[in-house]
Design a protein around this motif. Structure first.
Motif, PDB file in Angstrom:
ATOM      1  N   GLU A   1       2.166   6.889  -6.805  1.00 44.17           N
ATOM      2  CA  GLU A   1       1.163   7.884  -7.219  1.00 44.17           C
ATOM      3  C   GLU A   1       1.606   9.294  -6.853  1.00 44.17           C
ATOM      4  O   GLU A   1       1.473  10.224  -7.648  1.00 44.17           O
ATOM      5  CB  GLU A   1      -0.188   7.558  -6.572  1.00 44.17           C
ATOM      6  CG  GLU A   1      -0.820   6.285  -7.101  1.00 44.17           C
ATOM      7  CD  GLU A   1      -1.996   5.814  -6.260  1.00 44.17           C
ATOM      8  OE1 GLU A   1      -2.464   6.566  -5.375  1.00 44.17           O
ATOM      9  OE2 GLU A   1      -2.441   4.673  -6.492  1.00 44.17           O
ATOM     10  N   LEU A   2       2.129   9.476  -5.643  1.00 41.90           N
ATOM     11  CA  LEU A   2       2.615  10.792  -5.214  1.00 41.90           C
ATOM     12  C   LEU A   2       3.761  11.248  -6.111  1.00 41.90           C
ATOM     13  O   LEU A   2       3.806  12.410  -6.523  1.00 41.90           O
ATOM     14  CB  LEU A   2       3.067  10.753  -3.755  1.00 41.90           C
ATOM     15  CG  LEU A   2       3.716  12.036  -3.233  1.00 41.90           C
ATOM     16  CD1 LEU A   2       2.750  13.209  -3.295  1.00 41.90           C
ATOM     17  CD2 LEU A   2       4.247  11.825  -1.824  1.00 41.90           C
ATOM     18  N   SER A   3       4.680  10.352  -6.433  1.00 39.32           N
ATOM     19  CA  SER A   3       5.801  10.719  -7.290  1.00 39.32           C
ATOM     20  C   SER A   3       5.321  11.204  -8.649  1.00 39.32           C
ATOM     21  O   SER A   3       5.842  12.191  -9.179  1.00 39.32           O
ATOM     22  CB  SER A   3       6.748   9.528  -7.469  1.00 39.32           C
ATOM     23  OG  SER A   3       7.393   9.240  -6.261  1.00 39.32           O
TER      24      SER A   3
ATOM     25  N   ARG B   1       0.840  -1.212   0.000  1.00 46.61           N
ATOM     26  CA  ARG B   1       0.000   0.000   0.000  1.00 46.61           C
ATOM     27  C   ARG B   1       0.870   1.256   0.000  1.00 46.61           C
ATOM     28  O   ARG B   1       0.637   2.191  -0.768  1.00 46.61           O
ATOM     29  CB  ARG B   1      -0.922  -0.019   1.222  1.00 46.61           C
ATOM     30  CG  ARG B   1      -1.816   1.197   1.339  1.00 46.61           C
ATOM     31  CD  ARG B   1      -2.775   1.053   2.542  1.00 46.61           C
ATOM     32  NE  ARG B   1      -3.306   2.331   2.899  1.00 46.61           N
ATOM     33  CZ  ARG B   1      -2.841   3.099   3.874  1.00 46.61           C
ATOM     34  NH1 ARG B   1      -1.831   2.707   4.618  1.00 46.61           N
ATOM     35  NH2 ARG B   1      -3.382   4.264   4.130  1.00 46.61           N
ATOM     36  N   HIS B   2       1.885   1.260   0.846  1.00 45.38           N
ATOM     37  CA  HIS B   2       2.779   2.408   0.933  1.00 45.38           C
ATOM     38  C   HIS B   2       3.484   2.658  -0.401  1.00 45.38           C
ATOM     39  O   HIS B   2       3.534   3.791  -0.886  1.00 45.38           O
ATOM     40  CB  HIS B   2       3.814   2.196   2.046  1.00 45.38           C
ATOM     41  CG  HIS B   2       4.926   3.183   2.029  1.00 45.38           C
ATOM     42  ND1 HIS B   2       4.755   4.478   2.435  1.00 45.38           N
ATOM     43  CD2 HIS B   2       6.212   3.069   1.619  1.00 45.38           C
ATOM     44  CE1 HIS B   2       5.900   5.131   2.278  1.00 45.38           C
ATOM     45  NE2 HIS B   2       6.799   4.303   1.788  1.00 45.38           N
ATOM     46  N   MET B   3       4.023   1.611  -1.005  1.00 42.41           N
ATOM     47  CA  MET B   3       4.738   1.779  -2.272  1.00 42.41           C
ATOM     48  C   MET B   3       3.806   2.268  -3.371  1.00 42.41           C
ATOM     49  O   MET B   3       4.185   3.148  -4.160  1.00 42.41           O
ATOM     50  CB  MET B   3       5.430   0.477  -2.670  1.00 42.41           C
ATOM     51  CG  MET B   3       6.639   0.181  -1.817  1.00 42.41           C
ATOM     52  SD  MET B   3       7.452  -1.337  -2.372  1.00 42.41           S
ATOM     53  CE  MET B   3       8.812  -1.396  -1.232  1.00 42.41           C
ATOM     54  N   ASN B   4       2.593   1.735  -3.434  1.00 46.87           N
ATOM     55  CA  ASN B   4       1.630   2.212  -4.433  1.00 46.87           C
ATOM     56  C   ASN B   4       1.304   3.691  -4.218  1.00 46.87           C
ATOM     57  O   ASN B   4       1.221   4.462  -5.180  1.00 46.87           O
ATOM     58  CB  ASN B   4       0.353   1.377  -4.408  1.00 46.87           C
ATOM     59  CG  ASN B   4       0.519   0.044  -5.103  1.00 46.87           C
ATOM     60  OD1 ASN B   4       1.243  -0.063  -6.089  1.00 46.87           O
ATOM     61  ND2 ASN B   4      -0.134  -0.977  -4.585  1.00 46.87           N
TER      62      ASN B   4
END
Length: 183
Positions: free
Chosen positions: A142-144, A135-138
């Motif tokens: 998206e933020l990047s 979840r964190h990596m996804n």
């Protein structure tokens, strides 16, 4: 004594900066090992995640490069024997970029060598922890994407900044195909 959210956040910022820097340096080391530019390594990485050959426009979307810079990136990858341009069978006007099997094998050798250590990092994590990491990596991906778009929309170099460079390290805006403020 319980650690507060503020204390955790204060510890998270420097660790996050070290994490990002270590990944950039790792990517540079992989690129150096393969005799490639780091942007080219990541482009190949992203291409292997696609369902098949893609257009240069899609490569521009994946990498955040302008169409001109993406074309030059594909030129380098093609010259290195890592990708091939091919006509789209459904629409002969479109040209697709396909990763060559030799490139996949070359990449695969490096990743197979390194993957054992990466797997060991996650071996101690529970299913709940792995779900959290996923979840964190996804969310960070998206933020990047949003942050890249935000930076791209800003004035190049910002106040007093050095200006932007393209994937080859040259200044942006020296090639008419780049358009203003994009690399």
């Amino acid at each position: 004594m319980t650690t507060t959210r503020d204390e955790l956040m204060a510890r998270l910022w420097p660790v996050s900066r070290r994490y990002l820097a270590s990944y950039v340096l790792f990517n540079q080391a992989v690129a150096d090992h393969l005799g490639m530019h780091p942007t080219d390594v990541q482009c190949l990485n992203l291409l292997t995640l696609e369902d098949g050959p893609v257009t240069t426009g899609r490569i521009a979307e994946l990498t955040g490069l302008t169409s001109g810079s993406a074309t030059r990136l594909v030129d380098r990858l093609e010259k290195a024997g890592l990708v091939a341009r091919q006509r789209d069978q459904a629409d002969r006007r479109r040209v697709l970029v396909a990763v060559l099997p030799e490139a996949l094998e070359r990449f695969g050798e490096v990743w197979r060598e390194l993957s054992t250590d990466w797997a060991a990092v996650f071996a101690e994590d529970s299913e709940a922890e792995l779900a959290f990491l996923l979840r964190h990596m996804n969310r960070t991906v998206e933020l990047s994407h949003r942050q890249v778009a935000r930076l791209t929309a800003m004035e190049p170099g910002g106040p007093g900044g050095p200006g932007r460079t393209d994937a080859s390290g040259g200044p942006v805006g020296t090639d008419a195909s780049d358009g203003p403020g994009r690399s």
